[in-house]
Design an enzyme around this catalytic site. Structure first.
Site, PDB file in Angstrom:
ATOM      1  N   GLU A 168      -3.797  44.247  12.087  1.00 10.32           N
ATOM      2  CA  GLU A 168      -2.948  43.054  12.082  1.00 10.32           C
ATOM      3  C   GLU A 168      -3.654  41.758  12.418  1.00 10.32           C
ATOM      4  O   GLU A 168      -2.982  40.736  12.652  1.00 10.32           O
ATOM      5  CB  GLU A 168      -1.724  43.251  13.004  1.00 10.32           C
ATOM      6  CG  GLU A 168      -0.840  44.408  12.561  1.00 10.32           C
ATOM      7  CD  GLU A 168       0.445  44.559  13.347  1.00 10.32           C
ATOM      8  OE1 GLU A 168       1.364  45.229  12.858  1.00 10.32           O
ATOM      9  OE2 GLU A 168       0.514  44.002  14.471  1.00 10.32           O
ATOM     10  N   GLU A 191       3.255  50.523   8.010  1.00 13.21           N
ATOM     11  CA  GLU A 191       3.972  50.493   9.289  1.00 13.21           C
ATOM     12  C   GLU A 191       5.404  50.051   9.053  1.00 13.21           C
ATOM     13  O   GLU A 191       5.642  49.067   8.359  1.00 13.21           O
ATOM     14  CB  GLU A 191       3.333  49.524  10.305  1.00 13.21           C
ATOM     15  CG  GLU A 191       2.157  50.054  11.080  1.00 13.21           C
ATOM     16  CD  GLU A 191       1.811  49.143  12.265  1.00 13.21           C
ATOM     17  OE1 GLU A 191       2.735  48.510  12.822  1.00 13.21           O
ATOM     18  OE2 GLU A 191       0.630  49.079  12.627  1.00 13.21           O
TER      19      GLU A 191
END
Length: 843
Positions: A423, A520
């Site tokens: 991320e 995710e």
């Protein structure tokens, strides 16, 4: 020196690389220094035995200085441990055999983290990276008789703080975790498990210790440190790499396949090293053969690029989850725990796990089991949710870390991709850290320097057999075109996407991104009461207690669960406080399971179509598989291995053949999803909430469903469907449906609610009776119900084990499930411990 490698004949070729210390005509001698050491704190007030491998927290608990660190609020109470400095000490005697060797190395497979090593009072070296092996030459420091080895460890909290203070030119965010996590600051300045300073699903336990093995290695001329194999499939090649020879002849090689697509065969190599015709070592590694490609190419009818994995030339839809550290204290992760978790993944029809970048590079056994079970591994490097410094010292230790880990792991066929971080591209692109626009180029330069100029370059030098992504989520090839940080790394037309939405209705599939790959997504739930009970006391057992608030590390997480639940379910209203608490735990698991089911079904049915330029989804990895402690989280398996309702649901929604339903413009659409090529037909049963016999049944005609596809097999307006089924309305009836071939049902039965269960008319409290019987290898549990019962949940308290099915919709009078116990038990104990809860039992 000549080294022979033999593989009993197969047509293929294989790259091998070796790491050598140029020094052992005679056999290498290893002295194991694991076992009981002495541990002391900085002022000497604590002196205790300590096991190596191990950590300070584990030693203190084992010797009775602290209680269970996971008990109640101990994560905060025991903060002092990581604020102190600690020293490990051991003594050993130099043997005659070792003293005559020309070279002696002191090897630490893992030091956590900032350490100073001394032998007989003389400094040997320093460590500052949890993920590196350290070798120190100590031949000249050894003495006859007793030798004293010490490792002094600095507080990781204070070290990280000092490193941050020394970085005066600009801030490297984030400074600290959110307050709700009750964590420590500046973890991005120390190369250790990032989540050990806290995360939104885990506690802050900044560990210190010798977390992997310690030994002496003695030799004379040459030492083989490591051999890595990178199998590449071809037809007739012989290649020579680093003085390693692989002789191959014979017929076609057997390929390694992911779970559900074939077997996982391996071959034994014999690697022998000779010098002057003397055999100086022999090494028998396992070798697997498979190819992997990450396909990013134009998609017909869509802007952007595809994003899918091709294994041995076959496109594979990745079905699975994300893996986090199994325990705050790695020395407490046993082989049985690893095997249980990974087998649980396979038993839920998963074929992939993503090793998330805020934890640790897992131990060898993890990857060996994944190889054996056919679990594909998306391997992050250990950088997560932060910017990182790029000083020379930091870059140098990262380079060593990357090279060592790639060399250690690249032989495993289960690893199909390297990914640089978790991320961090998204953090930069969407400005998580409020970086002023004028300073943004500086951070992008740092990002490119770390992940592209160093990590990516090193990985591709070491391993050309598998793809590398700089980040996750990312636009992949498009991010590269945009200078490695895309304007929108969440663009569903490219790469992989992380998506979370806790307030929008999770039953509405329109809220989900129709992405190429979902790496995710997820929803929180609470674990079972039997999991929470050992780390709590009676006053903690309410949803509004200090304990439940303290255990929740995600901002507003407890409230979000209740709000999402209330969209479709009545909330528990028992007058008994304990029952209301346990019912609340149950309903959060119902909510989580139903939410993730809906989202995963959306991704699986999106694999074969492009709608409004989006689709061809080829992966669904929900967040997360496992838990690090007993707390609310996104996991489908509780700390200790107990399956949540979500994991039982995953058995169905990841099945090789499975039907899924959804509504669009008041029309019911059912898709057949298949990893296999089959002729299939659909059977739809319409039930009243008040009756256990179908009101009516609908059948489709037989249709070929190609392997690796999702095909619409049923489409009808809900109003016309119900009009043909007696007095059914949306509020009074529900649907079940299944796929069949000419002879039998194929895959699990699925269901579709025509209204929220809280609005269902006729749903009543079932009178479920139960009988437990012992079978040869398990126990059978036979249920009898007098009415429709959704989300039937069987729980045997603290008896460890697993049911063959759970959390199910019961639309038959009788149903039998098996229970496999993980310890000896009896019919009497199971019967006494068994509780059965269904939706109507909580209000």
């Amino acid at each position: 020196m000549l080294l022979h490698v033999r593989l009993s004949g197969w047509a293929c070729w294989c790259l091998f690389s070796g790491v050598f210390s140029v020094f052992s005509l005679q056999q290498r001698l290893t002295v194991n220094l694991n076992g009981k050491w002495r541990l002391s704190n900085s002022n000497g007030s604590l002196l205790l035995p300590a096991q190596v491998p191990g950590c300070v927290h584990s030693a203190l608990q084992q010797q009775g200085y602290i209680t269970d660190p996971y008990f109640r609020f101990n994560d905060v109470s025991y903060r002092w441990i990581a604020l102190d400095n600690w020293t490990y000490t051991t003594t050993f005697t130099l043997s005659a055999e070792l003293s005559v060797k020309q070279k002696v190395l002191l090897v630490f497979d893992g030091v956590d983290t900032v350490g100073s090593v001394s032998l007989n009072g003389i400094a040997v070296g320093k460590t500052n990276n949890m993920f590196c092996r350290h070798d120190f030459s100590v031949k000249d420091l050894l003495k006859d008789g007793e030798n004293v080895l010490q490792v002094g460890l600095l507080s990781p909290i204070l070290y990280a703080s000092e490193q941050r203070k020394a970085h005066t030119s600009y801030v490297v965010p984030p400074e600290c975790p959110p307050g709700v996590q009750k964590g420590e600051c500046h973890v991005n300045f120390i190369r250790k498990e990032q989540s050990s300073f806290s995360w939104d699903w885990g506690p802050s336990f900044p560990t210190m210790g010798l977390w992997k093995g310690v030994r002496l290695e003695a030799f004379d001329i040459l030492q083989l440190v490591q051999v890595s194999s990178v199998p590449l499939y071809s037809t007739s090649h012989l290649i020579l790499i680093t003085n390693l020879f692989l002789g191959i002849n014979g017929y076609q090689v057997k390929l390694w396949w992911p779970n559900g697509h074939g077997e996982q065969p391996f071959y034994r190599l014999t690697i022998r090293g000779f010098q002057d015709e003397f055999l100086i070592f022999k090494y028998p590694p396992q070798v697997y053969f498979r190819t992997v490609e990450l396909i990013q190419e134009p998609v017909v009818g869509s802007p952007g690029l595809s994003f899918y994995f091709r294994i041995n030339g076959k496109p594979i839809f990745l079905k699975g989850s994300n893996w986090i550290p199994v325990h705050s204290f790695q020395d407490q992760v046993t082989p049985d725990v690893l095997k249980n978790l990974l087998q649980s993944a396979v038993d839920a029809n998963m074929n992939a796990l993503r090793v998330w970048g805020g934890g640790v590079y897992e131990q060898d056994l993890f990857y060996e089991i994944c190889d054996e079970l056919g679990i594909m591994v998306w391997q992050d490097f250990m950088f997560a949710c932060a910017m990182y410094p790029t000083e020379t010292d930091f870059i140098q230790t990262v380079r060593e870390e990357v090279v060592q880990q790639v060399q250690r792991l690249k032989s495993h066929p289960s690893i199909i991709i390297w990914s640089g971080n978790n991320e961090n591209e998204a953090a930069l692109a969407t400005d998580w850290f409020d970086i002023p626009a004028s300073q943004r180029p500086k951070y992008i330069r740092d990002y490119v320097m770390l992940y592209v100029d160093n990590i990516k370059k090193l990985v591709q030098e070491e391993d050309q057999s598998r793809p590398f992504l700089v980040s996750s989520p990312t636009n992949g090839a498009e991010s590269e075109q945009e200078g490695w940080v895309a304007e929108n790394p969440y663009d569903p037309h490219y790469g992989d996407v992380h998506f979370y939405s806790y307030i929008l209705d999770c039953w509405d599939w329109r809220t989900f991104p129709r992405t190429r790959f979902a790496s995710e997504y997820g929803f929180q739930s609470w674990p079972s009461f039997s999991t929470l009970q050992p780390v709590s006391i009676k006053e903690d057992w309410s949803y509004g207690s200090n304990f439940t608030s303290h255990r929740q590390h995600h901002e507003d997480g407890n409230q979000q669960m209740i709000l999402q639940t209330a969209l479709h379910f009545h909330l528990p209203n028992a007058t008994d406080p304990l029952k209301r608490f346990t019912d609340t735990l149950y309903i959060t698991q119902v909510m989580q399971a139903q939410c993730v089911k809906t989202q995963t079904e959306f991704y699986r049915r999106s694999r074969s179509e492009i709608i409004e330029g989006k689709g061809h989804t080829m992966g669904a990895l929900y967040w997360q598989l496992n838990d690090i402690w007993q707390a609310p989280s996104w996991s489908s398996i509780e700390f200790g291995g107990k399956w949540k309702m979500l994991h039982y649901f995953a058995q169905s929604f990841f099945a090789a053949v499975f039907p899924v339903a959804f509504e669009e413009d008041d029309t019911l659409v059912i898709y057949a999803i298949s990893d296999l090529s089959r002729d299939l037909k659909l059977r739809v049963n319409v039930f009243s909430w008040t009756e256990l016999d179908p009101v009516c049944t609908l059948n489709s005609s037989m249709l070929l469903v190609p392997g690796g596809s999702a095909v619409a097999v049923f489409k009808q307006p809900v109003a016309s469907l119900l009009a043909g089924c007696g007095n059914c309305t949306r509020l009074t009836c529900l649907l079940t449906f299944q796929l069949e071939d000419d002879s039998s049902q194929q895959g699990p039965t699925n269901y579709h609610f025509l209204c929220s269960p809280k609005d269902a008319q006729g749903l009543r409290r079932p009178n479920i009776t139960v009988k437990v019987e012992e079978k040869k290898t398990c126990f059978s549990v036979t249920l009898h119900s007098d009415s429709v019962a959704p989300f039937v949940w069987l729980d045997v308290g603290n008896i460890p084990g697993r049911f063959s099915s759970n959390g199910f919709l019961m639309v038959s009078r009788n149903r039998t499930v098996d229970f496999n116990a993980w310890r000896p038990t009896s019919v009497a104990e199971l019967t006494a411990s068994l509780t059965i809860t269904s939706l109507r039992d909580i209000y």
